[in-house]
Design a protein around this motif. Structure first.
Motif, PDB file in Angstrom:
ATOM      1  N   ALA A   4     -27.515  11.006 -98.915  1.00 21.26           N
ATOM      2  CA  ALA A   4     -26.302  11.947 -98.922  1.00 21.26           C
ATOM      3  C   ALA A   4     -25.730  11.940 -97.479  1.00 21.26           C
ATOM      4  CB  ALA A   4     -26.248  13.141 -99.511  1.00 21.26           C
ATOM      5  N   CYS A   5     -26.577  12.282 -96.756  1.00 20.64           N
ATOM      6  CA  CYS A   5     -25.983  12.441 -95.253  1.00 20.64           C
ATOM      7  C   CYS A   5     -25.588  10.919 -94.683  1.00 20.64           C
ATOM      8  CB  CYS A   5     -27.435  13.028 -94.554  1.00 20.64           C
ATOM      9  SG  CYS A   5     -27.745  14.778 -94.776  1.00 20.64           S
ATOM     10  N   LEU A   6     -26.565  10.074 -95.070  1.00 23.84           N
ATOM     11  CA  LEU A   6     -26.350   8.517 -94.459  1.00 23.84           C
ATOM     12  C   LEU A   6     -24.766   8.233 -95.123  1.00 23.84           C
ATOM     13  CD1 LEU A   6     -29.839   6.884 -94.518  1.00 23.84           C
ATOM     14  CD2 LEU A   6     -28.487   7.585 -92.510  1.00 23.84           C
ATOM     15  N   ALA A   7     -24.724   8.577 -96.376  1.00 22.51           N
ATOM     16  CA  ALA A   7     -23.447   8.064 -96.967  1.00 22.51           C
ATOM     17  C   ALA A   7     -22.362   8.600 -96.122  1.00 22.51           C
ATOM     18  CB  ALA A   7     -23.570   8.349 -98.513  1.00 22.51           C
ATOM     19  N   GLY A   8     -22.434   9.933 -95.831  1.00 23.66           N
ATOM     20  CA  GLY A   8     -21.409  10.654 -95.281  1.00 23.66           C
ATOM     21  C   GLY A   8     -21.109  10.011 -93.943  1.00 23.66           C
TER      22      GLY A   8
ATOM     23  N   VAL B 194     -18.356   8.576-119.194  1.00 23.86           N
ATOM     24  CA  VAL B 194     -17.645   8.346-117.836  1.00 23.86           C
ATOM     25  C   VAL B 194     -17.890   9.810-117.327  1.00 23.86           C
ATOM     26  CG1 VAL B 194     -15.842   7.828-116.657  1.00 23.86           C
ATOM     27  CG2 VAL B 194     -15.913   6.787-118.618  1.00 23.86           C
ATOM     28  N   ASP B 195     -18.362   9.847-116.089  1.00 24.06           N
ATOM     29  CA  ASP B 195     -18.350  11.245-115.087  1.00 24.06           C
ATOM     30  C   ASP B 195     -17.142  11.156-114.270  1.00 24.06           C
ATOM     31  OD1 ASP B 195     -18.802  13.173-113.481  1.00 24.06           O
ATOM     32  OD2 ASP B 195     -20.343  12.037-112.288  1.00 24.06           O
ATOM     33  N   LEU B 196     -15.999  11.537-114.987  1.00 22.68           N
ATOM     34  CA  LEU B 196     -14.771  11.972-114.571  1.00 22.68           C
ATOM     35  C   LEU B 196     -14.724  12.651-113.250  1.00 22.68           C
ATOM     36  CD1 LEU B 196     -11.890  11.159-114.671  1.00 22.68           C
ATOM     37  CD2 LEU B 196     -11.524  13.154-116.071  1.00 22.68           C
ATOM     38  N   MET B 197     -15.378  13.687-113.082  1.00 23.38           N
ATOM     39  CA  MET B 197     -15.498  14.647-112.153  1.00 23.38           C
ATOM     40  C   MET B 197     -15.976  13.864-110.896  1.00 23.38           C
ATOM     41  SD  MET B 197     -14.000  17.604-112.583  1.00 23.38           S
ATOM     42  CE  MET B 197     -14.731  18.980-111.446  1.00 23.38           C
ATOM     43  N   GLY B 198     -16.984  13.092-111.091  1.00 27.27           N
ATOM     44  CA  GLY B 198     -17.649  12.231-110.176  1.00 27.27           C
ATOM     45  C   GLY B 198     -16.745  11.179-109.606  1.00 27.27           C
ATOM     46  N   TYR B 199     -15.761  10.696-110.170  1.00 24.20           N
ATOM     47  CA  TYR B 199     -14.910   9.936-109.535  1.00 24.20           C
ATOM     48  C   TYR B 199     -13.761  10.540-109.096  1.00 24.20           C
ATOM     49  CZ  TYR B 199     -17.198   6.025-112.130  1.00 24.20           C
ATOM     50  OH  TYR B 199     -18.103   5.350-112.443  1.00 24.20           O
ATOM     51  N   LEU B 200     -13.364  11.847-109.286  1.00 19.92           N
ATOM     52  CA  LEU B 200     -12.191  12.227-108.901  1.00 19.92           C
ATOM     53  C   LEU B 200     -12.673  12.977-107.471  1.00 19.92           C
ATOM     54  CD1 LEU B 200     -10.717  13.979-111.915  1.00 19.92           C
ATOM     55  CD2 LEU B 200      -9.509  11.909-110.667  1.00 19.92           C
ATOM     56  N   PHE B 201     -13.966  13.670-107.505  1.00 18.48           N
ATOM     57  CA  PHE B 201     -14.512  14.484-106.337  1.00 18.48           C
ATOM     58  C   PHE B 201     -15.580  14.133-105.656  1.00 18.48           C
ATOM     59  CE2 PHE B 201     -11.988  17.393-109.124  1.00 18.48           C
ATOM     60  CZ  PHE B 201     -10.709  17.620-108.360  1.00 18.48           C
ATOM     61  N   GLY B 202     -16.276  13.001-106.209  1.00 17.58           N
ATOM     62  CA  GLY B 202     -17.113  12.329-105.481  1.00 17.58           C
ATOM     63  C   GLY B 202     -18.417  12.936-105.822  1.00 17.58           C
ATOM     64  N   ASP B 203     -19.704  11.881-105.669  1.00 18.31           N
ATOM     65  CA  ASP B 203     -20.973  12.428-106.349  1.00 18.31           C
ATOM     66  C   ASP B 203     -21.821  11.952-105.141  1.00 18.31           C
ATOM     67  OD1 ASP B 203     -22.885  13.674-107.811  1.00 18.31           O
ATOM     68  OD2 ASP B 203     -22.574  12.193-109.520  1.00 18.31           O
ATOM     69  N   ILE B 204     -21.883  12.766-103.988  1.00 18.14           N
ATOM     70  CA  ILE B 204     -22.518  12.241-102.798  1.00 18.14           C
ATOM     71  C   ILE B 204     -24.179  12.400-103.120  1.00 18.14           C
ATOM     72  CG2 ILE B 204     -22.641  14.362-101.561  1.00 18.14           C
ATOM     73  CD1 ILE B 204     -22.140  12.577 -99.195  1.00 18.14           C
ATOM     74  N   LEU B 205     -24.533  13.341-103.827  1.00 18.87           N
ATOM     75  CA  LEU B 205     -26.028  13.620-104.062  1.00 18.87           C
ATOM     76  C   LEU B 205     -26.620  12.559-104.916  1.00 18.87           C
ATOM     77  CD1 LEU B 205     -25.692  17.455-103.921  1.00 18.87           C
ATOM     78  CD2 LEU B 205     -26.633  16.077-102.122  1.00 18.87           C
TER      79      LEU B 205
ATOM     80  N   LYS C 228     -17.597   7.015-103.968  1.00 14.57           N
ATOM     81  CA  LYS C 228     -18.819   7.831-104.284  1.00 14.57           C
ATOM     82  C   LYS C 228     -19.001   9.087-103.693  1.00 14.57           C
ATOM     83  CE  LYS C 228     -22.674   7.391-106.553  1.00 14.57           C
ATOM     84  NZ  LYS C 228     -22.770   7.150-108.295  1.00 14.57           N
ATOM     85  N   VAL C 229     -18.455   9.162-102.353  1.00 15.32           N
ATOM     86  CA  VAL C 229     -18.829  10.498-101.456  1.00 15.32           C
ATOM     87  C   VAL C 229     -17.895  11.470-101.451  1.00 15.32           C
ATOM     88  CG1 VAL C 229     -18.847  11.112 -99.093  1.00 15.32           C
ATOM     89  CG2 VAL C 229     -19.884   8.770 -99.747  1.00 15.32           C
TER      90      VAL C 229
END
Lengths: 256, 293
Positions: free
Chosen positions: B11-15, B111-122, B187-188
């Motif tokens: 997650a940190c690397l992605a950020g 579909v993980d809608l929340m993931g697409y709207l707000f990211g799922d960095i973990l 994704k982030v």
């Protein structure tokens, strides 16, 4: 006749359905100062933008001498206040040589401004920095679009004297748009009067020596304009443009 | 511990990857007032997600394609009939609404809608990381290569033209870079907060930067710090990671502005005592007063 630095042939521009310029053919040769005058909306800035390559003509063509370097000083340049830009950094676009930048600033009468931010400069300082930028490019052709705007009258006179000096030093040509007709009369080799098309063009110098010029000088710039000799070898009866030579169109108001 | 360490590290690397690309691009978004344009491009990504899922393509591809399509459409159409902000508002919200509606038609796909709207960095995988760093490298390299020309076109298109720089081409390059960033950042922080990652670090950097290069560097630094702080906050208080990153960035922006105001105040005190001599040396023939602080 020396080779043209820039030559336009039958230029025409239409923007959004209205025709701004038509059949404009001008040429600027090395070392000469050519001034474009004309009322508001006559297409002066459009012509300048065609010359520097910021706009493509709808008709006709602009021919530049091979390898032509243009130094351009725009009318008003609003740098967004979100852009951190020191004077030195701005001038670095034109030259990486720090000493040359310092010299250029001194040369245009704005020494020691390197560390100032562009957005903090006064109008006059800003235009001088723009001129320094243009000079650092070592231009063959200096293009000034009402570059003295924002300067008071002594400042304007000094600015154009500086332009003349620079022309002599660099051997470059100058193409400028100016509202200040006193300056036009004094400093230009040639004047082009534009009003959608080239109404007339010629040398203003011999006119300025005439007694009528002295007599009319007191009546404001309108007199200057009226005296500037016209060769109206074409009819203006087509009615698609207003042509007000006897009363200088907008200059008089703006200087009042 | 190693399990925890792995996904937090990813997650940190992605950020960090997103911050690297968002920093310089965000500067241009701020300078050129493209915030709404960024929104429209990002919202189009949702439609790209639907497209990818429907056609069974990698999500990144569909997203990048839709983002490019939207960016080009808006760039071409703006200023014709409506004002630019109206056009962008329409495009931005239309893309979001159409994307949500289209997504609901995808039956049989969870579909993980929340993931697409707000990211799922973990939930970032190693493959995601490769995409993120590949995209970040692409965007950074593109901007570094065109840096001088991009800056000139941003300062003034006519001045750029006189120096032989085609401002239209540079705008196209920024548009493409923006589409790549949207695909990478999805994704982030998700489509709704992509613009925040562009604008907020760059705005914070403005408080201290004196040159465009400094602003690039500071924007990246603020972006990295926000990402790490946001992930830490998310872990500590069990908050959603994407929004936490944006909150951290906004806090840094507020801090930067407060600190910037303080240092400017001190500098003004110093210069006002030395001011008159310096000012009169600069110019004698100008009537207007300098607006310097």
């Amino acid at each position: 006749m020396s080779a043209a630095l820039i030559e336009t042939e039958g230029l025409g521009v239409s923007l959004g359905g209205s025709r701004i310029l038509r059949d404009v053919s001008i040429r600027v040769a090395r070392g000469e100062i050519v001034t474009i005058v004309g009322p508001n909306g006559s297409g002066k800035t459009t012509l300048v933008r065609l010359v520097i390559g910021a706009l493509r003509p709808t008709e006709g063509a602009v021919r530049r001498a091979p390898g032509l370097v243009i130094g351009y000083v725009p009318q008003r340049l609003a740098i967004d206040h979100t852009m951190p830009l020191s004077v030195a950094r701005f001038l670095a676009f034109a030259s990486r040589d720090r000493a040359a930048r310092t010299r250029a600033l001194a040369h245009v009468g704005a020494p020691g401004l390197e560390r100032r931010q562009m957005i903090d400069l006064s109008g006059g300082q800003f235009q001088r920095v723009m001129l320094a930028h243009a000079l650092l490019r070592r231009p063959d052709l200096l293009v000034l679009d009402e570059a003295a705007q924002g300067l008071d009258q002594p400042g304007t006179a000094a600015f154009y004297r500086l332009v003349e000096t620079l022309r002599a030093e660099l051997g470059c040509a100058v193409l400028m748009v100016s509202h200040d007709l006193h300056v036009v009369m004094a400093a230009s080799d040639r004047v082009i009067c534009l009003n959608g098309h080239v109404c007339c063009e010629g040398a203003p110098m011999h006119v300025s020596a005439a007694p009528e010029y002295r007599a009319l000088f007191g009546h404001g710039t309108g007199g200057t304009m009226a005296l500037y000799r016209h060769e109206h070898d074409h009819a203006h009866g087509d009615g698609d443009h207003a042509h007000h030579h006897p009363r200088a169109p907008e200059e008089a108001e703006e200087e009042a | 511990m190693s399990l925890l360490g792995d996904f937090v590290l990813r997650a940190c690397l992605a950020g960090i990857g997103v911050a690297l690309a968002a920093g310089p691009l965000g500067c241009f978004v701020v300078w050129r007032r493209m915030a709404y344009f960024g929104d429209a491009t990002a919202h189009a990504a949702l439609l790209g997600v639907t497209l990818s899922l429907a056609l069974n393509l990698p999500v990144v591809l569909g997203v990048a394609a839709m983002a490019v399509a939207m960016a080009l459409t808006v760039a071409l159409a703006s200023g014709r009939t409506y004002a630019v902000d109206t056009m962008l508002g329409v495009a931005s919200h239309a893309a979001l609404a159409v994307g949500l509606v289209a997504l609901s038609f995808l039956s049989g796909v969870r579909v993980d809608l929340m993931g697409y709207l707000f990211g799922d960095i973990l939930a970032v995988t190693a493959a995601d990381l490769a995409v993120i760093f590949g995209g970040a490298a692409l965007v950074s390299a593109l901007i570094a290569w065109r840096w001088r020309r991009l800056l000139m076109a941003t300062i003034n298109p006519d001045l750029a033209a006189a120096s032989g720089v085609d401002a239209g081409r540079e705008r196209l390059i920024l548009t493409l870079a923006l589409a790549v960033l949207v695909a990478v950042a999805l994704k982030v922080v998700g489509v709704l907060l992509v613009t925040a990652m562009l604008i907020v670090p760059a705005a914070a950097a403005r408080a201290f930067a004196r040159t465009p290069e400094e602003m690039w560097g500071l924007a990246v630094a603020v972006g990295v710090a926000s990402s790490l702080a946001g992930i830490w906050g998310s872990w500590t208080w069990d908050t959603p990671a994407g929004p936490s990153i944006v909150v951290a960035a906004v806090l840094l922006l507020a801090l930067a502005n407060a600190a910037g105001a303080l240092t400017r105040g001190r500098r003004a005190d110093q210069t006002s005592s030395a001011g008159p001599a310096g000012a009169s040396a600069v110019s004698s023939s100008e009537s207007e007063s300098s607006s310097s602080r």
